[in-house]
Design a protein around this motif. Structure first.
Motif, PDB file in Angstrom:
ATOM      1  N   ALA B   2       0.823  -1.209   0.000  1.00  0.00           N
ATOM      2  CA  ALA B   2       0.000   0.000   0.000  1.00  0.00           C
ATOM      3  C   ALA B   2       0.855   1.257   0.000  1.00  0.00           C
ATOM      4  O   ALA B   2       0.460   2.282  -0.543  1.00  0.00           O
ATOM      5  CB  ALA B   2      -0.916  -0.003   1.204  1.00  0.00           C
ATOM      6  N   THR B   3       2.039   1.164   0.643  1.00  0.00           N
ATOM      7  CA  THR B   3       2.901   2.352   0.654  1.00  0.00           C
ATOM      8  C   THR B   3       3.388   2.658  -0.754  1.00  0.00           C
ATOM      9  O   THR B   3       3.585   3.809  -1.121  1.00  0.00           O
ATOM     10  CB  THR B   3       4.105   2.154   1.594  1.00  0.00           C
ATOM     11  OG1 THR B   3       4.570   0.833   1.442  1.00  0.00           O
ATOM     12  CG2 THR B   3       3.750   2.456   3.016  1.00  0.00           C
ATOM     13  N   GLN B   6       0.846   4.674  -2.469  1.00  0.00           N
ATOM     14  CA  GLN B   6       0.690   6.048  -1.998  1.00  0.00           C
ATOM     15  C   GLN B   6       2.019   6.607  -1.537  1.00  0.00           C
ATOM     16  O   GLN B   6       2.342   6.575  -0.360  1.00  0.00           O
ATOM     17  CB  GLN B   6      -0.287   6.069  -0.835  1.00  0.00           C
ATOM     18  CG  GLN B   6      -1.678   5.784  -1.326  1.00  0.00           C
ATOM     19  CD  GLN B   6      -2.679   6.077  -0.266  1.00  0.00           C
ATOM     20  OE1 GLN B   6      -2.522   5.651   0.859  1.00  0.00           O
ATOM     21  NE2 GLN B   6      -3.688   6.834  -0.609  1.00  0.00           N
ATOM     22  N   PRO B  10       1.136  12.010   4.652  1.00  0.00           N
ATOM     23  CA  PRO B  10       0.965  13.353   5.202  1.00  0.00           C
ATOM     24  C   PRO B  10       2.253  13.928   5.801  1.00  0.00           C
ATOM     25  O   PRO B  10       2.490  15.129   5.717  1.00  0.00           O
ATOM     26  CB  PRO B  10      -0.081  13.152   6.285  1.00  0.00           C
ATOM     27  CG  PRO B  10      -0.763  11.896   5.940  1.00  0.00           C
ATOM     28  CD  PRO B  10       0.180  11.058   5.170  1.00  0.00           C
ATOM     29  N   PHE B 191     -25.749  12.707   7.435  1.00  0.00           N
ATOM     30  CA  PHE B 191     -24.590  12.795   8.327  1.00  0.00           C
ATOM     31  C   PHE B 191     -24.910  13.567   9.598  1.00  0.00           C
ATOM     32  O   PHE B 191     -24.317  13.313  10.645  1.00  0.00           O
ATOM     33  CB  PHE B 191     -23.354  13.362   7.604  1.00  0.00           C
ATOM     34  CG  PHE B 191     -23.483  14.764   7.087  1.00  0.00           C
ATOM     35  CD1 PHE B 191     -23.288  15.840   7.918  1.00  0.00           C
ATOM     36  CD2 PHE B 191     -23.770  14.990   5.760  1.00  0.00           C
ATOM     37  CE1 PHE B 191     -23.387  17.124   7.441  1.00  0.00           C
ATOM     38  CE2 PHE B 191     -23.869  16.271   5.265  1.00  0.00           C
ATOM     39  CZ  PHE B 191     -23.679  17.344   6.112  1.00  0.00           C
ATOM     40  N   PRO B 212     -19.396  23.995   8.693  1.00  0.00           N
ATOM     41  CA  PRO B 212     -18.386  23.848   7.635  1.00  0.00           C
ATOM     42  C   PRO B 212     -19.002  23.537   6.269  1.00  0.00           C
ATOM     43  O   PRO B 212     -18.417  23.857   5.249  1.00  0.00           O
ATOM     44  CB  PRO B 212     -17.529  22.659   8.113  1.00  0.00           C
ATOM     45  CG  PRO B 212     -17.782  22.559   9.558  1.00  0.00           C
ATOM     46  CD  PRO B 212     -19.178  23.041   9.793  1.00  0.00           C
TER      47      PRO B 212
END
Lengths: 368, 316
Positions: B2-3, B6, B10, B191, B212
């Motif tokens: 998975a790394t 991506q 962050p 939501f 928001p």
């Protein structure tokens, strides 16, 4: 029969004779105030480690039942019992929050049940914080990762910072389920949790819920219009029609020997590869012709609400609401056809259909 | 595995996060021509308010012997009948006029959010009471009220503070109604309901879940209110509600009128503040439409040039 033993347990959440009417505003002067009779006389019980499926077509009041149990709105009459104690609808605030800590709702549409401006961590951290399961940020992170692992969103460290728009439908529904679990509930009310998902990931979510049901001893209310997934996931099935319960019992009993004409109709329209073969070989089995649709709930039909569509409707069906009749241990239906006191009035056509059905079931068993 | 999928985590993003934010804001501000025009005009006036006084070599209230002079090299925009420098008055006046408008718009927006969101979310009795207050303020006429107060208020309380308060309380009701309607449509969204059913606190739902999501409406409403407060501030001062010994755009017009600049042909006295006010309001209106366009893609109009370019790309 093994499953049957579980009934000896105390139910964790019970609904007793729930009714719900939604008043509607009519602009016409002088008209009587009307209301939608969304749910009428619903009784059910949820047991730990056991799933109950609520099956019915759109507009049959399934969601209303779940929302009353989650106390999104209060029933017009009837009781909700949590661990055997009546819930007081007037108590809100802290009492309601305490109730919701134990009973959590999973929504149908994972695309709208997550707030687009918050990331996964925020969604999962709020119930942890509100119910005091985590005291500081470090505990929140630990528990969020644990929750994500529990719903098989791995590597959890990567999902924690993602926003809903970065996730697929199945992943979102996993987040929604994880949020329900974050409160550490005893009951999960899942309102069509797989109907908005791609067919290929439905099974994954169902298996996930199955695992959680067993591991966490959760009591599930599984609302669906898909009778196949109900049979796959739930031990008990309740069938609803136009706000009334029409049949209930162990999943296998209800599916293999459906008694109420509506259940028979539902099963006859469910896709079944075997029946396609049967239809191709023998011609369509038209014991239960599908006709009409769900009636208006503002002015529901008198008596049994299914009678305008029912192929076996009798005179009494238009007058009286049928009571509950036990057709086998743990399997009941609300239909005059099985009511012994009304037995003499059974129309010949029904008996014939019943006989055909039984004969076919026998044939199948012999073939096996 | 998975790394590998991506590469940017962050942590890796953090060193350049500041640059990305600036880049994003710039991209947002230049996303359509209305937004760009509005931003340029607003930035021009803000710079004028901050740095303009450095260019003025005279105090705006200092008298000189050049009485009622047209624009010249010594006085770029001419002088008043008392010999004050109009350029100095204009740039010093920009500070007060902008500040009064801005603070009143901020105060008004806070009231809009409080009244709109609380009444929309809670409904029932709370909504009835708050809606009643909103409606009372909605029919309260701003300018006539200002004139009435101006004719009774003692001179020592007249000034920017009185005007700010007056503007705050006469400008919030319309925006509050808009936000209330937005909140009504938000509160039944899934939501919000799922936050409620997971035991979330009501105030937290209002300010962390709903606000928001309607922030673009709030921003647009803020800019709209800003247009009103700038214009109404000038109007109040012109009517004499301001402190007439201070120089602001409104008091400049007040003095130009009371000294009969129009009759005397002193166009350089009343045209500069008038142009400033209308230009600033136009800029803010552009900004407002620009925000609308960004928030609501259906309003977007594609420029002919872009369409032509895209056609070329397709052909190529």
């Amino acid at each position: 029969m093994n499953n049957f033993m579980d009934h000896e347990q105390q139910p964790v959440l019970e609904a007793v004779h729930l009714h719900k009417e939604f008043p509607i505003n009519q602009m016409k002067l002088g008209s009587r105030s009307a209301s939608v009779h969304a749910v009428e006389d619903t009784t059910l019980a949820l047991y730990p480690g056991r799933a109950t499926a609520l099956v019915g077509e759109s507009g049959s009041g399934k969601t209303t039942v779940a929302r009353m149990l989650a106390r999104v709105y209060d029933p017009t009459s009837g009781e909700i019992r949590f661990r055997g104690n009546d819930v007081n609808y007037k108590k809100r605030g802290a009492a309601l929050r305490d109730y919701r800590r134990h009973i959590q709702l999973v929504f149908q549409d994972p695309f709208s049940s997550l707030n687009p401006v918050h990331n996964v961590r925020y969604h999962l951290s709020r119930p942890l914080r509100v119910f005091g399961h985590a005291k500081n940020e470090r505990e929140v992170t630990e528990q969020v990762i644990e929750l994500l692992n529990k719903v098989s969103l791995t590597p959890a460290e990567q999902f924690i910072t993602k926003y809903p728009h970065q996730l697929s439908g199945g992943q979102r529904q996993r987040v929604a389920i994880a949020r329900a679990l974050a409160a550490r509930p005893e009951v999960v009310l899942a309102d069509e949790p797989v109907s908005m998902l791609d067919v290929s990931i439905r099974l994954d979510i169902l298996n996930l819920m199955e695992r959680l049901k067993i591991e966490e001893r959760l009591a599930f209310l599984f609302i669906t219009h898909d009778i196949a997934s109900a049979r796959y996931f739930a031990e008990d099935i309740l069938v609803m029609y136009a706000g009334q319960m029409v049949e209930g019992g162990l999943s296998d009993d209800v599916i293999q020997a459906p008694k109420h004409p509506y259940t028979q109709l539902l099963l006859s329209v469910a896709p079944d590869p075997q029946r396609v073969e049967q239809v191709m070989n023998e011609g369509a089995n038209d014991a239960v012709p599908a006709r009409g649709e769900i009636p208006s709930l503002i002015r529901p039909p008198q008596g049994c609400r299914f009678h305008p569509r029912c192929p076996h409707a009798m005179a009494i069906c238009k007058e009286k609401v049928p009571g509950r009749t036990e057709v086998a241990p743990g399997h009941w239906t609300n239909c005059f056809l099985y009511d012994q006191s009304e037995a003499d009035r059974k129309p010949a056509s029904f008996i014939q259909a019943d006989a055909i059905h039984n004969a076919k079931a026998l044939q199948k068993e012999e073939a096996k | 595995m998975a790394t590998a999928l991506q590469p940017v985590t962050p942590e890796q993003q953090n060193p350049v996060a500041g640059i990305t934010i600036v880049h994003n804001i710039l991209k947002w501000l230049t996303s359509n021509w209305k937004m760009t025009t509005g931003t340029c005009i607003l930035v021009f006036f803000i710079l004028m308010a901050i740095f303009g006084p450095l260019l003025a070599h005279m105090s705006p209230t200092a008298f000189s012997n050049d009485l009622f002079q047209p624009p010249s090299a010594a006085h770029w925009l001419g002088t008043t009948s008392k010999g004050e420098d109009i350029f100095a008055q204009l740039v010093y006046g920009a500070r007060i006029s902008l500040l009064v408008g801005f603070i009143a718009a901020i105060g008004s927006t806070i009231l809009q959010i409080l009244f709109g969101l609380l009444s929309g979310y809670f409904g029932g009795l709370v909504d009835n009471i708050l809606s009643f207050v909103i409606n009372v303020f909605l029919i309260l006429p701003g300018l006539p009220l200002g004139i009435a107060i101006a004719s009774f208020a003692p001179n020592n309380i007249k000034g920017p503070i009185l005007i700010t308060i007056l503007l705050t309380f006469t400008s919030w009701s319309y925006g509050a109604r808009v936000l209330r309607a937005q909140t009504l449509s938000m509160r039944s969204r899934d939501f919000v309901e799922s936050a409620r059913s997971s035991g979330e606190w009501p105030l937290r739902i209002i300010f962390f879940e709903i606000l928001p999501n309607i922030i673009s409406v709030v921003a647009s409403s803020f800019v709209g209110t800003f247009v009103y407060t700038i214009g109404a501030d000038v109007a109040f001062e012109f009517l004499g509600l301001g402190n007439v010994s201070q120089s602001t755009w409104g008091t400049m017009l007040f003095w130009a009128q009371s000294q009969q600049a129009m009759l005397a042909g002193g166009w350089w006295w009343f045209i500069p503040p008038g142009v400033c006010v209308s230009l600033l309001c136009a800029g803010l209106a552009f900004l407002n439409n620009g925000i609308d366009e960004v928030a609501n893609p259906r309003l977007r109009v594609e420029s002919k040039r872009k369409l032509a370019r895209r056609k070329k790309e397709v052909v190529a």
